[in-house]
Design a protein around this motif. Structure first.
Motif, PDB file in Angstrom:
ATOM      1  N   VAL A 137       0.842  -1.200   0.000  1.00 25.04           N
ATOM      2  CA  VAL A 137       0.000   0.000   0.000  1.00 25.04           C
ATOM      3  C   VAL A 137       0.879   1.252   0.000  1.00 25.04           C
ATOM      4  O   VAL A 137       0.611   2.212  -0.740  1.00 25.04           O
ATOM      5  N   TYR A 138       1.931   1.255   0.815  1.00 19.55           N
ATOM      6  CA  TYR A 138       2.849   2.396   0.826  1.00 19.55           C
ATOM      7  C   TYR A 138       3.442   2.620  -0.564  1.00 19.55           C
ATOM      8  O   TYR A 138       3.523   3.751  -1.049  1.00 19.55           O
ATOM      9  N   VAL A 139       3.888   1.532  -1.199  1.00 22.93           N
ATOM     10  CA  VAL A 139       4.485   1.657  -2.530  1.00 22.93           C
ATOM     11  C   VAL A 139       3.449   2.126  -3.539  1.00 22.93           C
ATOM     12  O   VAL A 139       3.737   2.946  -4.421  1.00 22.93           O
ATOM     13  N   ASP A 140       2.229   1.634  -3.422  1.00 26.03           N
ATOM     14  CA  ASP A 140       1.159   2.048  -4.328  1.00 26.03           C
ATOM     15  C   ASP A 140       0.957   3.564  -4.280  1.00 26.03           C
ATOM     16  O   ASP A 140       0.674   4.197  -5.303  1.00 26.03           O
ATOM     17  N   ASP A 141       1.121   4.141  -3.093  1.00 28.30           N
ATOM     18  CA  ASP A 141       0.965   5.583  -2.939  1.00 28.30           C
ATOM     19  C   ASP A 141       2.051   6.377  -3.661  1.00 28.30           C
ATOM     20  O   ASP A 141       1.879   7.582  -3.911  1.00 28.30           O
ATOM     21  N   PRO A 163      -7.787   0.513  10.123  1.00 25.61           N
ATOM     22  CA  PRO A 163      -7.326   1.819   9.638  1.00 25.61           C
ATOM     23  C   PRO A 163      -5.875   2.113  10.002  1.00 25.61           C
ATOM     24  O   PRO A 163      -5.149   2.738   9.226  1.00 25.61           O
ATOM     25  N   PHE A 164      -5.444   1.658  11.160  1.00 29.05           N
ATOM     26  CA  PHE A 164      -4.095   1.984  11.639  1.00 29.05           C
ATOM     27  C   PHE A 164      -3.024   1.288  10.805  1.00 29.05           C
ATOM     28  O   PHE A 164      -3.140   0.113  10.465  1.00 29.05           O
ATOM     29  N   THR A 165      -1.961   1.998  10.492  1.00 23.80           N
ATOM     30  CA  THR A 165      -0.779   1.399   9.874  1.00 23.80           C
ATOM     31  C   THR A 165       0.441   2.181  10.303  1.00 23.80           C
ATOM     32  O   THR A 165       0.390   3.417  10.441  1.00 23.80           O
ATOM     33  N   GLN A 166       1.537   1.491  10.560  1.00 19.69           N
ATOM     34  CA  GLN A 166       2.774   2.147  10.993  1.00 19.69           C
ATOM     35  C   GLN A 166       3.966   1.422  10.378  1.00 19.69           C
ATOM     36  O   GLN A 166       3.982   0.197  10.278  1.00 19.69           O
ATOM     37  N   TRP A 167       4.959   2.211   9.979  1.00 18.19           N
ATOM     38  CA  TRP A 167       6.190   1.655   9.409  1.00 18.19           C
ATOM     39  C   TRP A 167       7.333   2.578   9.792  1.00 18.19           C
ATOM     40  O   TRP A 167       7.363   3.748   9.403  1.00 18.19           O
ATOM     41  N   VAL A 168       8.251   2.051  10.586  1.00 19.90           N
ATOM     42  CA  VAL A 168       9.460   2.777  10.983  1.00 19.90           C
ATOM     43  C   VAL A 168      10.637   2.068  10.326  1.00 19.90           C
ATOM     44  O   VAL A 168      10.787   0.848  10.448  1.00 19.90           O
ATOM     45  N   ALA A 225       4.796   8.566   1.884  1.00 15.57           N
ATOM     46  CA  ALA A 225       3.606   7.717   2.034  1.00 15.57           C
ATOM     47  C   ALA A 225       3.272   7.475   3.505  1.00 15.57           C
ATOM     48  O   ALA A 225       2.365   6.697   3.801  1.00 15.57           O
ATOM     49  N   GLY A 226       4.014   8.133   4.403  1.00 15.18           N
ATOM     50  CA  GLY A 226       3.685   8.032   5.818  1.00 15.18           C
ATOM     51  C   GLY A 226       4.640   7.230   6.667  1.00 15.18           C
ATOM     52  O   GLY A 226       4.456   7.145   7.884  1.00 15.18           O
ATOM     53  N   ALA A 227       5.676   6.641   6.066  1.00 13.45           N
ATOM     54  CA  ALA A 227       6.661   5.905   6.854  1.00 13.45           C
ATOM     55  C   ALA A 227       7.539   6.882   7.628  1.00 13.45           C
ATOM     56  O   ALA A 227       7.717   8.032   7.231  1.00 13.45           O
ATOM     57  N   GLN A 228       8.102   6.404   8.710  1.00 13.19           N
ATOM     58  CA  GLN A 228       8.992   7.215   9.539  1.00 13.19           C
ATOM     59  C   GLN A 228      10.418   6.711   9.355  1.00 13.19           C
ATOM     60  O   GLN A 228      10.738   5.573   9.706  1.00 13.19           O
ATOM     61  N   MET A 229      11.289   7.541   8.778  1.00 13.76           N
ATOM     62  CA  MET A 229      12.677   7.167   8.544  1.00 13.76           C
ATOM     63  C   MET A 229      13.507   7.600   9.751  1.00 13.76           C
ATOM     64  O   MET A 229      13.456   8.763  10.169  1.00 13.76           O
ATOM     65  N   VAL A 230      14.276   6.660  10.327  1.00 15.92           N
ATOM     66  CA  VAL A 230      15.028   6.936  11.550  1.00 15.92           C
ATOM     67  C   VAL A 230      16.442   6.378  11.441  1.00 15.92           C
ATOM     68  O   VAL A 230      16.757   5.603  10.542  1.00 15.92           O
ATOM     69  N   GLY A 231      17.286   6.797  12.375  1.00 15.85           N
ATOM     70  CA  GLY A 231      18.647   6.273  12.417  1.00 15.85           C
ATOM     71  C   GLY A 231      18.723   4.927  13.110  1.00 15.85           C
ATOM     72  O   GLY A 231      19.579   4.101  12.786  1.00 15.85           O
TER      73      GLY A 231
END
Length: 491
Positions: free
Chosen positions: A45-49, A255-260, A275-281
């Motif tokens: 879904v993230y990639v589709d966005d 409805p909830f989705t999370q990707w770190v 697309a809403g992902a959280q990029m972190v170290g």
């Protein structure tokens, strides 16, 4: 009813979201191993966005064990429906980010050739804990695993995920092509480092020089979160009505989705953050939080809930004693083990409890209970180890472990058989058969499974007393009374 496909996409009702890009113009940049329901509800879904603006990052999926996903999606040109369910209803969306699905058994060479090609810059994975062919207690490659034994003897015709990854990387090395990044999206502790250790060890066993090269490959860690129940025939029928076409395998989710995601992709990546992902170290604190709070609670509810006669997690949450148990488990026993500056763990707990209550999400306790021997080390035992080290009690976590032990006996409180799905099911049932109704004997037999408990927890007196006492109570007075005793013992 016509089948969902590229040809019938234009007939989908206008209220249903469909791909906003030309699928004939997108090309693969990602290969995904283990293309099950979770991947299709999450990363796909993230990639589709993103494909409208970044058309070179589409996905080719690979089924490593069974061809059922390929058989469902191939006549649909890779299209499928993701249906979000909440109290207001079901909201379908057609996803187009998966170009095709390969059956790794029948199309192994096609899969390896694609993975070895320069256009593939990321290989992502959801093969569940057992798919890594490792020892869950130590995180090390299980060199005695039948698939690993096979792949080391037949390195160019691998069966396992580690074997497939290493063969594809070996081909890239031989051709002078930069390696792809390997991104695990499974619930493993420190999944990036764990998969790097497993894959590098396999490569080193194949060839020390290859092992050294693979050791330099990027293995970004991730934390993924979305609840994805099994799809039923009733779901298929309902989706068919909503989209006006037959979808052989729609995905139901919340409805909830999370990707770190750890931002370590030397050969490039899509802008996942858009697309809403959280990029972190460093993803590890987020991963630990999710494994211990969400997954630990889920497993505890699954074993206790199933034994208590609750089919769905939302049913479990209808029992106030269970709600008190899980609230206390997270608040009193899990949250103190987490170091998450800037994160409101209490708010995260409350959000989880609300998600568990979602009556529209039919998440079966039996489904969550699968493969417990692979899940327990990450979901419950890691937290227990920290509580032991701190000299703190773990009554609720210990009850979760005891419930697993009671569950794998394979007979519920009504005397009916439980369909225990687990790689160690035969060994566990043999232990249970020898123990009969003797909780202490059952405990001693199951805690001897070193690949689950290791030697430290198994030999800990406090752990033994806590879990064995709960296990005896589960046999003696049953689940509901045991849960009530535990929550009434709270201060």
């Amino acid at each position: 009813m016509t089948r969902l496909s590229a040809q019938t996409l234009s007939s989908v009702p206008s209220g249903v979201r469909v791909p906003d890009y030309d699928r004939t113009q997108i090309t693969p940049g990602i290969v995904h191993l283990g293309i099950g329901a979770f991947h299709r509800a999450h990363m796909a879904v993230y990639v589709d966005d993103l494909l409208k603006d970044h058309p070179d990052w589409a996905i080719v999926g690979a089924s490593l064990r069974r061809p059922d996903t390929k058989e469902a999606l191939e006549p649909q040109d890779g299209l499928f429906t993701v249906a979000v369910r909440d109290a207001e209803g079901t909201h379908p969306r057609v996803i187009g980010s998966i170009l095709k699905v390969l059956d790794a058994n029948a199309e192994r060479e096609d899969l390896l050739a694609l993975m070895a090609s320069p256009q593939i810059r990321i290989v992502s994975i959801t093969v569940t804990e057992k798919g890594y062919c490792h020892d869950p207690a130590t995180g090390e490659l299980d060199q005695r695993h039948p698939d690993i034994v096979h792949d080391l003897s037949n390195p160019t015709a691998p069966k396992s995920a580690p074997g497939i990854l290493v063969e594809a990387l070996a081909r890239r090395k031989a051709a002078g092509i930069a390696p792809f990044a390997v991104m695990s999206c499974d619930n493993l502790p420190s999944n990036g480092e764990t998969v790097k250790r497993i894959v590098s060890k396999f490569a080193q066993l194949r060839d020390p020089a290859l092992g050294e090269w693979v050791g330099q490959v990027a293995f970004p860690g991730t934390m993924v979160d979305r609840i994805v129940p099994s799809t039923t025939d009733a779901d298929r029928a309902m989706i068919g009505e909503l989209i006006g076409a037959e979808d052989a395998w729609p995905i139901m989710t919340e409805p909830f989705t999370q990707w770190v995601i750890e931002d370590h992709f030397p050969d490039g990546r899509p802008p996942f953050e858009r697309a809403g992902a959280q990029m972190v170290g460093d993803v590890e604190p987020f991963e630990r939080m999710k494994l211990r709070m969400l997954n630990g609670s889920h497993s505890t509810m699954a074993y206790l809930g199933y034994l208590a006669g609750y089919e769905y997690i939302s049913d479990v949450m209808g029992d106030e004693d269970f709600v008190r148990l899980i609230h206390g488990l997270m608040t009193e026993e899990v949250m103190p083990t987490l170091d998450m500056p800037g994160v409101d763990l209490g708010a995260y707990r409350d959000q989880l409890l609300e998600r568990f209550r979602n009556p529209a999400l039919k998440h079966r306790t039996w489904q969550i209970a699968m493969d417990g021997s692979q899940k327990l080390p990450q979901r419950l035992l890691g937290t227990i180890r920290d509580r032991i080290a701190a000299g703190e009690p773990f009554e609720r976590l210990g009850l979760g472990v005891a419930a697993w032990m009671r569950y794998v006996v394979g007979i519920d409180e009504k005397g009916e058989n439980i369909d225990v799905r687990d790689p160690l099911a035969m060994r566990m049932m043999a232990i249970a058969a020898d123990a009969g109704d003797d909780a202490e004997t059952l405990y001693e037999g199951l805690v001897g499974l070193a690949e689950v408990f290791g030697s430290d927890v198994a030999g800990n007196q406090v752990f033994g007393e806590t879990v064995a006492t709960h296990l005896d109570s589960l046999f003696d007075i049953g689940v509901k009374e045991t849960v009530r005793d535990v929550v009434e013992g709270e201060p």
